[in-house]
Design a protein around this motif. Structure first.
Motif, PDB file in Angstrom:
ATOM      1  N   PHE A 178     -53.912  70.863   7.208  1.00  0.00           N
ATOM      2  CA  PHE A 178     -52.911  70.250   6.345  1.00  0.00           C
ATOM      3  C   PHE A 178     -53.500  70.160   4.941  1.00  0.00           C
ATOM      4  O   PHE A 178     -54.353  69.321   4.667  1.00  0.00           O
ATOM      5  CB  PHE A 178     -52.520  68.869   6.896  1.00  0.00           C
ATOM      6  N   SER A 179     -53.052  71.052   4.074  1.00  0.00           N
ATOM      7  CA  SER A 179     -53.669  71.226   2.755  1.00  0.00           C
ATOM      8  C   SER A 179     -53.118  70.257   1.725  1.00  0.00           C
ATOM      9  O   SER A 179     -51.900  70.104   1.592  1.00  0.00           O
ATOM     10  CB  SER A 179     -53.458  72.660   2.278  1.00  0.00           C
ATOM     11  N   ASP A 180     -54.013  69.669   0.953  1.00  0.00           N
ATOM     12  CA  ASP A 180     -53.609  68.845  -0.174  1.00  0.00           C
ATOM     13  C   ASP A 180     -53.875  69.539  -1.502  1.00  0.00           C
ATOM     14  O   ASP A 180     -53.886  68.899  -2.564  1.00  0.00           O
ATOM     15  CB  ASP A 180     -54.336  67.497  -0.149  1.00  0.00           C
ATOM     16  N   ILE A 181     -54.121  70.851  -1.463  1.00  0.00           N
ATOM     17  CA  ILE A 181     -54.356  71.604  -2.695  1.00  0.00           C
ATOM     18  C   ILE A 181     -53.416  72.808  -2.775  1.00  0.00           C
ATOM     19  O   ILE A 181     -53.765  73.861  -3.278  1.00  0.00           O
ATOM     20  CB  ILE A 181     -55.822  72.052  -2.813  1.00  0.00           C
ATOM     21  N   GLY A 182     -52.222  72.647  -2.237  1.00  0.00           N
ATOM     22  CA  GLY A 182     -51.264  73.726  -2.314  1.00  0.00           C
ATOM     23  C   GLY A 182     -51.432  74.741  -1.192  1.00  0.00           C
ATOM     24  O   GLY A 182     -52.084  74.483  -0.184  1.00  0.00           O
ATOM     25  N   LYS A 183     -50.850  75.920  -1.390  1.00  0.00           N
ATOM     26  CA  LYS A 183     -50.755  76.909  -0.318  1.00  0.00           C
ATOM     27  C   LYS A 183     -51.728  78.074  -0.450  1.00  0.00           C
ATOM     28  O   LYS A 183     -52.067  78.717   0.543  1.00  0.00           O
ATOM     29  CB  LYS A 183     -49.322  77.455  -0.280  1.00  0.00           C
ATOM     30  N   LYS A 184     -52.181  78.381  -1.649  1.00  0.00           N
ATOM     31  CA  LYS A 184     -52.890  79.638  -1.875  1.00  0.00           C
ATOM     32  C   LYS A 184     -54.296  79.675  -1.282  1.00  0.00           C
ATOM     33  O   LYS A 184     -54.693  80.664  -0.669  1.00  0.00           O
ATOM     34  CB  LYS A 184     -52.959  79.927  -3.377  1.00  0.00           C
ATOM     35  N   PHE A 185     -55.069  78.603  -1.477  1.00  0.00           N
ATOM     36  CA  PHE A 185     -56.477  78.635  -1.070  1.00  0.00           C
ATOM     37  C   PHE A 185     -56.629  78.888   0.423  1.00  0.00           C
ATOM     38  O   PHE A 185     -57.371  79.770   0.852  1.00  0.00           O
ATOM     39  CB  PHE A 185     -57.173  77.331  -1.465  1.00  0.00           C
ATOM     40  N   TYR A 186     -55.910  78.110   1.224  1.00  0.00           N
ATOM     41  CA  TYR A 186     -56.075  78.252   2.674  1.00  0.00           C
ATOM     42  C   TYR A 186     -55.387  79.498   3.206  1.00  0.00           C
ATOM     43  O   TYR A 186     -55.847  80.104   4.180  1.00  0.00           O
ATOM     44  CB  TYR A 186     -55.610  76.982   3.380  1.00  0.00           C
ATOM     45  N   ALA A 187     -54.287  79.922   2.563  1.00  0.00           N
ATOM     46  CA  ALA A 187     -53.651  81.178   2.968  1.00  0.00           C
ATOM     47  C   ALA A 187     -54.616  82.340   2.748  1.00  0.00           C
ATOM     48  O   ALA A 187     -54.710  83.258   3.577  1.00  0.00           O
ATOM     49  CB  ALA A 187     -52.366  81.395   2.187  1.00  0.00           C
ATOM     50  N   LYS A 188     -55.349  82.290   1.660  1.00  0.00           N
ATOM     51  CA  LYS A 188     -56.320  83.349   1.360  1.00  0.00           C
ATOM     52  C   LYS A 188     -57.419  83.405   2.418  1.00  0.00           C
ATOM     53  O   LYS A 188     -58.010  84.462   2.663  1.00  0.00           O
ATOM     54  CB  LYS A 188     -56.928  83.092  -0.021  1.00  0.00           C
ATOM     55  N   ASN A 189     -57.651  82.271   3.067  1.00  0.00           N
ATOM     56  CA  ASN A 189     -58.700  82.206   4.077  1.00  0.00           C
ATOM     57  C   ASN A 189     -58.173  82.215   5.508  1.00  0.00           C
ATOM     58  O   ASN A 189     -58.907  81.912   6.437  1.00  0.00           O
ATOM     59  CB  ASN A 189     -59.574  80.967   3.830  1.00  0.00           C
ATOM     60  N   GLY A 190     -56.881  82.545   5.669  1.00  0.00           N
ATOM     61  CA  GLY A 190     -56.358  82.795   7.007  1.00  0.00           C
ATOM     62  C   GLY A 190     -55.352  81.815   7.550  1.00  0.00           C
ATOM     63  O   GLY A 190     -54.711  82.098   8.571  1.00  0.00           O
TER      64      GLY A 190
END
Length: 417
Positions: A178-190
């Motif tokens: 559950f990301s608190d920094i938006g969608k891009k960072f964790y999407a980039k990591n899978g």
């Protein structure tokens, strides 16, 4: 335990803050290793991330809370794992020859994972119960940020979780965060972003009459949670097999079991006792029916350092017809069900008022829940979140694992960690 590389799931701790940043390795170094934290590293991590995440708690209380949460039904017996990213070459060089067991390591990034029971259903196949994991408390020492350590840790973690705590020869189906920094960072990591929306309702004073006539709800207490969660699991196992023609051919769900609810309640009870000196004993509300399954919700309270952090969250809402096609609901054939849901939501509003919470939040509301909320507040609207608490899923099966290919059933607050 939210996810942020700057606040809630940020990026790591160091048990040796004297490390010169000029001596730090590249994030692409082959000597960087994801491993388990020592007890000392775990405590140091909490002390560092607690500066950002303690909310209304003092730092000593925050440290006690983390110890408390580590001893719950959900987390004991290796239910929680503490991970750190270190430079194995530097750690080996720093080991004292006279004490091979002593390895003062610089923690470059850190996180936790919670083991979760889950379900996977493919169209035309049997429902399978699997082990999943929820990722939380991703953190990086502010001194080490901007060097790519969080990203490297998440890439390593994604690979590690594919087999972590699985039976020999088996692999995980999916993991969540559950990301608190938006969608891009964790999407980039899978971890692909999934629908992340909510409805917020204001608190309602107990003595203030409601605007509509609703069935009577009854409070839920801790003793009620176990049996309702078992019923909920049975209902979910049936519901997950009901594929609609246009839905993805794979459905997944985290099981809303009692140990998960008790973990959330342990968090709220600790904070309530520390900050207000009293314990919350009402855990939800239920409406019974003579002609249908009961409708109920289980909630929890959060205690933040600002008003925005003081929320009553609906962990799980169960109502018959929740997955009815929109057309049927809009034609008014579910009026009784809508009123039952509105009743338990109104009980949540009143409980929020009693505890000084600023609002009641319901995550990813169904059409039925949205209509019930509008019964209580005609101006209620579904808010799509872009930055905070972005529900995200890593899929280990075939395909991309996006929301177009995988349907996440029960994507509600109870899954948060």
């Amino acid at each position: 335990m939210a996810i942020s590389t700057s606040t809630s799931t940020s990026t790591s701790t160091s048990t040796s803050t004297s490390t010169s940043t000029s001596d730090l390795p590249s994030s692409t170094s082959p000597t960087l290793t994801l491993t388990h934290a020592t007890d000392a590293e775990r405590t140091a991590t909490w002390a560092l991330n607690g500066q950002s995440w303690r909310g209304a708690l003092s730092l000593p209380a925050y440290l006690r809370r983390e110890e408390h949460l580590a001893s719950q039904d959900l987390t004991r017996d290796a239910g929680i794992t503490y991970w750190v990213l270190i430079d194995s070459a530097a750690a080996a060089a720093a080991a004292a020859p006279s004490d091979p067991g002593h390895t003062p390591r610089t923690v470059l990034a850190s996180c936790e994972t919670l083991r979760k029971r889950a379900l996977v259903a493919a169209k035309g196949a049997e429902v399978e119960e699997v082990i999943s994991h929820g990722v939380g408390s991703v953190f990086c020492n502010p001194e080490f940020r901007g060097r790519g350590y969080a990203g490297r840790m998440m890439k390593e973690l994604g690979k590690e979780l594919e087999t972590w705590q699985q039976k020999e020869g088996e692999k995980a189906a999916f993991t969540v965060l559950f990301s608190d920094i938006g969608k891009k960072f964790y999407a980039k990591n899978g971890w692909q972003p999934f629908p992340s929306s909510h409805i917020a309702l204001p608190p309602l004073d107990e003595g203030k009459p409601g605007s509509i006539d609703l069935p009577k709800s009854s409070p839920l207490h801790p003793k009620d949670i176990e049996s309702l969660c078992k019923l909920d699991e049975d209902l979910m196992r049936r519901r997950i097999t009901k594929f609609t023609p246009l839905a993805p051919e794979t459905r997944v769900a985290l099981i809303p079991d009692a140990s998960t609810m008790r973990w959330h309640h342990a968090r709220e009870e600790f904070a309530a006792k520390e900050t207000l000196g009293r314990l919350p004993d009402v855990k939800g509300a239920i409406v019974h029916s003579n002609v249908a399954e009961p409708t109920w919700c289980i909630w929890t309270r959060t205690f933040g350092s600002t008003e925005e952090g003081n929320t009553l969250h609906i962990l799980r809402l169960v109502g018959e017809g929740e997955d009815m096609p929109d057309m049927i609901i809009k034609e008014g054939e579910a009026r009784t069900r809508i009123k039952a849901v509105a009743s338990v939501l109104q009980a949540a509003q009143k409980e929020a008022a009693k505890w000084g919470r600023t609002n009641v939040q319901i995550w990813n509301p169904s059409t039925l829940v949205t209509l019930a909320a509008k019964e209580l507040l005609p101006s209620a609207k579904v808010v799509d979140r872009d930055e905070d608490s972005i529900t995200s899923l890593m899929w280990y099966g075939p395909g991309s694992g996006t929301a177009d290919e995988v349907d996440w059933l029960g994507n509600e607050r109870y899954g948060w960690c």
